[in-house]
Design a protein around this motif. Structure first.
Motif, PDB file in Angstrom:
ATOM      1  N   LEU A 192      48.334 -33.681  60.883  1.00 17.58           N
ATOM      2  CA  LEU A 192      48.208 -35.046  60.371  1.00 17.58           C
ATOM      3  C   LEU A 192      48.200 -36.069  61.508  1.00 17.58           C
ATOM      4  O   LEU A 192      47.425 -37.035  61.477  1.00 17.58           O
ATOM      5  CB  LEU A 192      49.349 -35.359  59.398  1.00 17.58           C
ATOM      6  N   ILE A 193      49.058 -35.864  62.492  1.00 19.29           N
ATOM      7  CA  ILE A 193      49.119 -36.803  63.623  1.00 19.29           C
ATOM      8  C   ILE A 193      47.798 -36.782  64.396  1.00 19.29           C
ATOM      9  O   ILE A 193      47.260 -37.831  64.763  1.00 19.29           O
ATOM     10  CB  ILE A 193      50.323 -36.497  64.538  1.00 19.29           C
ATOM     11  N   LYS A 194      47.270 -35.586  64.630  1.00 19.05           N
ATOM     12  CA  LYS A 194      46.003 -35.475  65.360  1.00 19.05           C
ATOM     13  C   LYS A 194      44.852 -36.113  64.600  1.00 19.05           C
ATOM     14  O   LYS A 194      43.925 -36.644  65.189  1.00 19.05           O
ATOM     15  CB  LYS A 194      45.676 -34.008  65.643  1.00 19.05           C
ATOM     16  N   LYS A 195      44.907 -36.048  63.275  1.00 16.49           N
ATOM     17  CA  LYS A 195      43.836 -36.595  62.430  1.00 16.49           C
ATOM     18  C   LYS A 195      44.303 -37.862  61.712  1.00 16.49           C
ATOM     19  O   LYS A 195      43.877 -38.129  60.591  1.00 16.49           O
ATOM     20  CB  LYS A 195      43.403 -35.546  61.392  1.00 16.49           C
ATOM     21  N   ARG A 196      45.144 -38.624  62.377  1.00 23.06           N
ATOM     22  CA  ARG A 196      45.762 -39.758  61.680  1.00 23.06           C
ATOM     23  C   ARG A 196      44.764 -40.751  61.129  1.00 23.06           C
ATOM     24  O   ARG A 196      44.977 -41.343  60.091  1.00 23.06           O
ATOM     25  CB  ARG A 196      46.801 -40.438  62.554  1.00 23.06           C
ATOM     26  N   GLY A 197      43.628 -40.929  61.799  1.00 20.39           N
ATOM     27  CA  GLY A 197      42.634 -41.891  61.327  1.00 20.39           C
ATOM     28  C   GLY A 197      41.969 -41.481  60.028  1.00 20.39           C
ATOM     29  O   GLY A 197      41.702 -42.325  59.168  1.00 20.39           O
ATOM     30  N   ILE A 198      41.694 -40.193  59.883  1.00 18.91           N
ATOM     31  CA  ILE A 198      40.987 -39.761  58.674  1.00 18.91           C
ATOM     32  C   ILE A 198      41.890 -39.107  57.634  1.00 18.91           C
ATOM     33  O   ILE A 198      41.496 -38.982  56.478  1.00 18.91           O
ATOM     34  CB  ILE A 198      39.824 -38.796  59.024  1.00 18.91           C
ATOM     35  N   LEU A 199      43.101 -38.706  58.015  1.00 19.74           N
ATOM     36  CA  LEU A 199      43.994 -38.041  57.059  1.00 19.74           C
ATOM     37  C   LEU A 199      45.298 -38.788  56.800  1.00 19.74           C
ATOM     38  O   LEU A 199      45.684 -38.982  55.649  1.00 19.74           O
ATOM     39  CB  LEU A 199      44.346 -36.635  57.564  1.00 19.74           C
ATOM     40  N   PHE A 200      45.976 -39.171  57.857  1.00 25.82           N
ATOM     41  CA  PHE A 200      47.343 -39.679  57.726  1.00 25.82           C
ATOM     42  C   PHE A 200      47.413 -40.958  56.889  1.00 25.82           C
ATOM     43  O   PHE A 200      48.151 -41.024  55.902  1.00 25.82           O
ATOM     44  CB  PHE A 200      47.943 -39.930  59.106  1.00 25.82           C
ATOM     45  N   PRO A 243      45.110 -42.410  54.814  1.00 25.64           N
ATOM     46  CA  PRO A 243      44.732 -42.241  53.409  1.00 25.64           C
ATOM     47  C   PRO A 243      45.759 -41.436  52.601  1.00 25.64           C
ATOM     48  O   PRO A 243      46.008 -41.740  51.438  1.00 25.64           O
ATOM     49  CB  PRO A 243      43.398 -41.495  53.481  1.00 25.64           C
ATOM     50  N   LEU A 244      46.355 -40.418  53.228  1.00 26.66           N
ATOM     51  CA  LEU A 244      47.372 -39.627  52.546  1.00 26.66           C
ATOM     52  C   LEU A 244      48.594 -40.488  52.219  1.00 26.66           C
ATOM     53  O   LEU A 244      49.122 -40.432  51.100  1.00 26.66           O
ATOM     54  CB  LEU A 244      47.787 -38.429  53.401  1.00 26.66           C
ATOM     55  N   ALA A 245      49.022 -41.279  53.176  1.00 26.43           N
ATOM     56  CA  ALA A 245      50.174 -42.159  52.943  1.00 26.43           C
ATOM     57  C   ALA A 245      49.876 -43.159  51.826  1.00 26.43           C
ATOM     58  O   ALA A 245      50.726 -43.396  50.956  1.00 26.43           O
ATOM     59  CB  ALA A 245      50.540 -42.886  54.231  1.00 26.43           C
ATOM     60  N   ASP A 246      48.662 -43.718  51.813  1.00 26.60           N
ATOM     61  CA  ASP A 246      48.283 -44.657  50.756  1.00 26.60           C
ATOM     62  C   ASP A 246      48.263 -43.966  49.392  1.00 26.60           C
ATOM     63  O   ASP A 246      48.755 -44.508  48.403  1.00 26.60           O
ATOM     64  CB  ASP A 246      46.902 -45.269  51.046  1.00 26.60           C
ATOM     65  N   ALA A 247      47.666 -42.759  49.349  1.00 21.65           N
ATOM     66  CA  ALA A 247      47.593 -42.025  48.088  1.00 21.65           C
ATOM     67  C   ALA A 247      48.988 -41.674  47.578  1.00 21.65           C
ATOM     68  O   ALA A 247      49.261 -41.783  46.379  1.00 21.65           O
ATOM     69  CB  ALA A 247      46.752 -40.758  48.265  1.00 21.65           C
ATOM     70  N   MET A 248      49.876 -41.263  48.477  1.00 20.60           N
ATOM     71  CA  MET A 248      51.244 -40.918  48.071  1.00 20.60           C
ATOM     72  C   MET A 248      51.969 -42.140  47.524  1.00 20.60           C
ATOM     73  O   MET A 248      52.695 -42.045  46.524  1.00 20.60           O
ATOM     74  CB  MET A 248      52.004 -40.302  49.247  1.00 20.60           C
ATOM     75  N   GLN A 249      51.769 -43.275  48.157  1.00 25.05           N
ATOM     76  CA  GLN A 249      52.417 -44.501  47.703  1.00 25.05           C
ATOM     77  C   GLN A 249      51.893 -44.907  46.321  1.00 25.05           C
ATOM     78  O   GLN A 249      52.662 -45.290  45.443  1.00 25.05           O
ATOM     79  CB  GLN A 249      52.182 -45.617  48.714  1.00 25.05           C
ATOM     80  N   THR A 250      50.592 -44.780  46.118  1.00 24.84           N
ATOM     81  CA  THR A 250      49.995 -45.116  44.824  1.00 24.84           C
ATOM     82  C   THR A 250      50.513 -44.192  43.728  1.00 24.84           C
ATOM     83  O   THR A 250      50.911 -44.645  42.654  1.00 24.84           O
ATOM     84  CB  THR A 250      48.456 -45.031  44.901  1.00 24.84           C
ATOM     85  N   VAL A 251      50.520 -42.905  43.997  1.00 20.26           N
ATOM     86  CA  VAL A 251      50.990 -41.938  42.997  1.00 20.26           C
ATOM     87  C   VAL A 251      52.471 -42.149  42.701  1.00 20.26           C
ATOM     88  O   VAL A 251      52.896 -42.072  41.541  1.00 20.26           O
ATOM     89  CB  VAL A 251      50.703 -40.490  43.450  1.00 20.26           C
ATOM     90  N   ALA A 252      53.255 -42.440  43.726  1.00 20.38           N
ATOM     91  CA  ALA A 252      54.684 -42.698  43.509  1.00 20.38           C
ATOM     92  C   ALA A 252      54.890 -43.882  42.569  1.00 20.38           C
ATOM     93  O   ALA A 252      55.813 -43.886  41.756  1.00 20.38           O
ATOM     94  CB  ALA A 252      55.381 -42.944  44.846  1.00 20.38           C
ATOM     95  N   ALA A 253      54.002 -44.856  42.655  1.00 22.51           N
ATOM     96  CA  ALA A 253      54.136 -46.055  41.817  1.00 22.51           C
ATOM     97  C   ALA A 253      53.551 -45.874  40.421  1.00 22.51           C
ATOM     98  O   ALA A 253      54.005 -46.516  39.473  1.00 22.51           O
ATOM     99  CB  ALA A 253      53.462 -47.237  42.514  1.00 22.51           C
ATOM    100  N   THR A 254      52.537 -45.008  40.267  1.00 16.00           N
ATOM    101  CA  THR A 254      51.824 -44.956  38.988  1.00 16.00           C
ATOM    102  C   THR A 254      52.054 -43.693  38.170  1.00 16.00           C
ATOM    103  O   THR A 254      51.770 -43.695  36.970  1.00 16.00           O
ATOM    104  CB  THR A 254      50.299 -45.098  39.208  1.00 16.00           C
TER     105      THR A 254
END
Length: 196
Positions: free
Chosen positions: A32-40, A42-53
């Motif tokens: 994730l750290i190596k691919k932070r621009g394309i993975l980290f 978006p993954l953090a955003d998706a996790m935050q959205t799912v946690a809220a919804t």
């Protein structure tokens, strides 16, 4: 390792996920750290959205983003068949197979005297209510073939005298070799045999 405490904390959290131990979590975090621009990000955003919804369907217990899930709100799935599963992962597995076109009911576990889990700790009373409210003609018990699963299946069947209660077939899996199967699976397969 004080300078990497945030990374270490992330690895510890990831290691708590099913299927990931400390080594797998470390590899995942490094990736994730190596691919932070394309993975980290978006993954953090998706996790935050799912946690809220994310929420549990008020009707069946599935997980979705609305009070009533897509399966329960789909009129085409009102077939009179209700598939009872232990947890949401089982429901999702059934959906992946794509063969069942009815509705589901998630129990939230199985009866267990050792863990003090009785019918009221599960969604069994709601199941009985749904049978009448949704004009259910058949209840399919898709519970695990464990002692607790079978105990739960028998209890549910006893609670539903006016409805057809069936269970999934048990036995040799497709691609399975007899030499690798346990005695219980072979016994169940032999008892559930059919004409060729």
């Amino acid at each position: 390792m004080g300078k990497t405490k945030d990374i270490d904390a992330l690895i510890e959290l990831m290691a708590k996920l099913p299927g990931l131990g400390p080594r797998s979590a470390r590899r995942a975090v490094l990736h994730l750290i190596k691919k932070r621009g394309i993975l980290f990000a978006p993954l953090a955003d998706a996790m935050q959205t799912v946690a809220a919804t994310a929420r549990e369907c008020l009707n069946c217990g599935n997980i979705g983003t609305e009070d009533i899930c897509d399966i329960c709100s789909d009129d085409k799935r009102a077939t009179g068949e209700l598939c009872v599963v232990e947890d949401v992962a089982d429901l999702w597995a059934m959906e992946r197979a794509g063969v069942f076109k009815g509705r589901y009911h998630v129990l939230g576990g199985t009866l267990s005297a050792l863990d003090s889990i009785g019918p009221d700790e599960l969604r069994i009373p709601q199941l009985v209510d749904r049978i009448v409210a949704e004009n259910i003609r058949e209840v399919i018990l898709a519970l695990n073939a464990t002692i607790d699963g079978q105990t739960t299946a028998h209890y549910i069947a006893d609670q539903l005298p006016d409805v057809a209660v069936t269970s999934l077939a048990q036995g040799v899996p497709i691609g399975g070799e007899l030499d690798y199967l346990d005695d219980g699976t072979i016994t169940a397969a032999l008892k559930a045999r059919k004409s060729f």
